[in-house]
Enzyme design. Structure first.
Site, PDB file in Angstrom:
ATOM      1  N   GLU A 235      -5.306   6.412  -7.842  1.00  0.00           N
ATOM      2  CA  GLU A 235      -6.228   6.195  -7.989  1.00  0.00           C
ATOM      3  C   GLU A 235      -7.040   7.881  -8.042  1.00  0.00           C
ATOM      4  OE1 GLU A 235      -7.962   2.712  -5.691  1.00  0.00           O
ATOM      5  OE2 GLU A 235      -6.885   1.361  -6.207  1.00  0.00           O
TER       6      GLU A 235
ATOM      7  N   GLU B   4      -2.662   0.028  -0.690  1.00  0.00           N
ATOM      8  CA  GLU B   4      -4.103   0.633   0.394  1.00  0.00           C
ATOM      9  C   GLU B   4      -3.571  -0.513   1.961  1.00  0.00           C
ATOM     10  OE1 GLU B   4      -8.163   0.600  -0.933  1.00  0.00           O
ATOM     11  OE2 GLU B   4      -7.468   2.696  -2.792  1.00  0.00           O
TER      12      GLU B   4
END
Length: 335
Positions: free
Chosen positions: A264, A165
């Protein structure tokens, strides 16, 4: 009516109009937006079936590997094992991939790491490396070498998500820019090469939002540097089908000669049990019609301090968990 009264009435009407005020039916609150259509067949864009060059952690020829992060009650050896064991018992199957998070200075090779590996699971290490320019200045060489040696000593293939991320706006102070991140990635990977840590599959994992904004691709190190492309995608603030949320990423990844791992994914409890179950059912279909997706890992956690739109644990929500169980027992996710 006198001129003065007409002017006063006109002024009042103007103020009400500017304030958005009205009377009668127009005074009612606007209707909420319609729920997303989760019954429509998902589109498929990432249809490459391989075989792929995925590094030491091989992509299955058919189907997708299944894994998860399960937040333990305590971040200890016993706590980590108990969390994974509990979910596996509830699901009636083992995790193929165990996602685990590490700060920059935390080494791979903990007792729980060794236990998961001994059971035959693959570790996906989400490694929070530090300031990219500090890395490039050589300030962390010893730490990076130590981690490379620790992973090499596992003697089994490991997936490494280096600063996952990285495209998040709140990380820009340490990521600096796409070129800084890319340079740091190559710098770290070269140290791993020098330390003969050849058992690493390098996983590049931005956010689905970063592709919606359009800035995530600027952090991509290149096909020669990445083994798996990846995305983190949630029905949190936006309750939309997973294919819509990660559509821009899938369109981009379909042009890369790499397998995809959903690093995720999760659906927030704010959307209700029935909504969560429907979202998961749609996710299952979406994964299966995009055969380039070769691994999925659920985020089974309720992070502390987050509101209901960022609480993703399925345990304790029977309708949603039943749909999740049905997904992961599908033979497609047991290649």
């Amino acid at each position: 009516m006198s001129t003065r009264k007409r002017l006063a009435a006109a002024l009042v009407a103007s103020v009400l109009l500017l304030a958005g005020c009205s009377f009668g039916k127009d005074d009612e609150k606007p209707a909420p937006p319609p729920a997303p259509d989760l019954t429509r067949a998902p589109g498929a864009v990432a249809v490459k079936k391989g075989p792929f060059k995925a590094g030491p952690v091989k992509a299955p020829k058919r189907g997708a590997l299944f894994g998860a992060w399960i937040k333990p009650d305590e971040l200890t050896h016993v706590g980590r094992l108990a969390a994974v064991d509990s979910l596996q018992a509830d699901l009636g199957r083992s995790l193929t991939i165990v996602n685990t998070y590490r700060r920059f200075e935390q080494m791979v090779g903990t007792p729980s790491d060794k236990e998961f590996l001994a059971r035959g699971a693959t570790l996906m290490v989400s490694w929070a490396t530090g300031d990219n320019r500090s890395i490039l200045d050589g300030n962390h060489d010893d730490l990076i070498r130590k981690q490379a040696r620790a992973i090499r000593k596992t003697k089994v293939p490991v997936m490494l998500r280096m600063r996952w991320e990285m495209d998040r706006p709140n990380l820009r102070a340490t990521m600096w820019s796409g070129p800084d991140y890319i340079a740091a990635w190559k710098y770290v990977r070269e140290i791993f090469r020098q330390e003969r840590a050849n058992n690493v599959s390098w996983v590049w994992c931005p956010t689905a939002e970063g592709f919606i904004r359009g800035d995530a691709p600027g952090f991509y190190p290149g096909d020669d540097q990445v083994d798996w492309t990846c995305v983190d995608v949630y029905a949190g603030e936006r309750f939309e089908p997973i294919g819509t949320l990660m559509g821009p990423f899938l369109t981009w990844a379909a042009q890369r000669p790499k397998p995809i791992v959903i690093g995720e994914f999760g659906v927030a409890r704010a959307w209700g049990s029935a909504g969560r179950a429907a979202w998961l059912r749609d996710a299952r279909r979406t994964f299966k019609v995009n055969p380039q997706i070769k691994a999925i890992t659920y985020f089974e956690s309720n992070p502390e301090g987050n509101g209901p739109k960022k609480q993703f644990q399925l345990t304790g929500d029977p309708p949603a968990f039943k749909e999740f169980e049905s997904m992961v027992k599908d033979p497609y996710f047991n290649p």
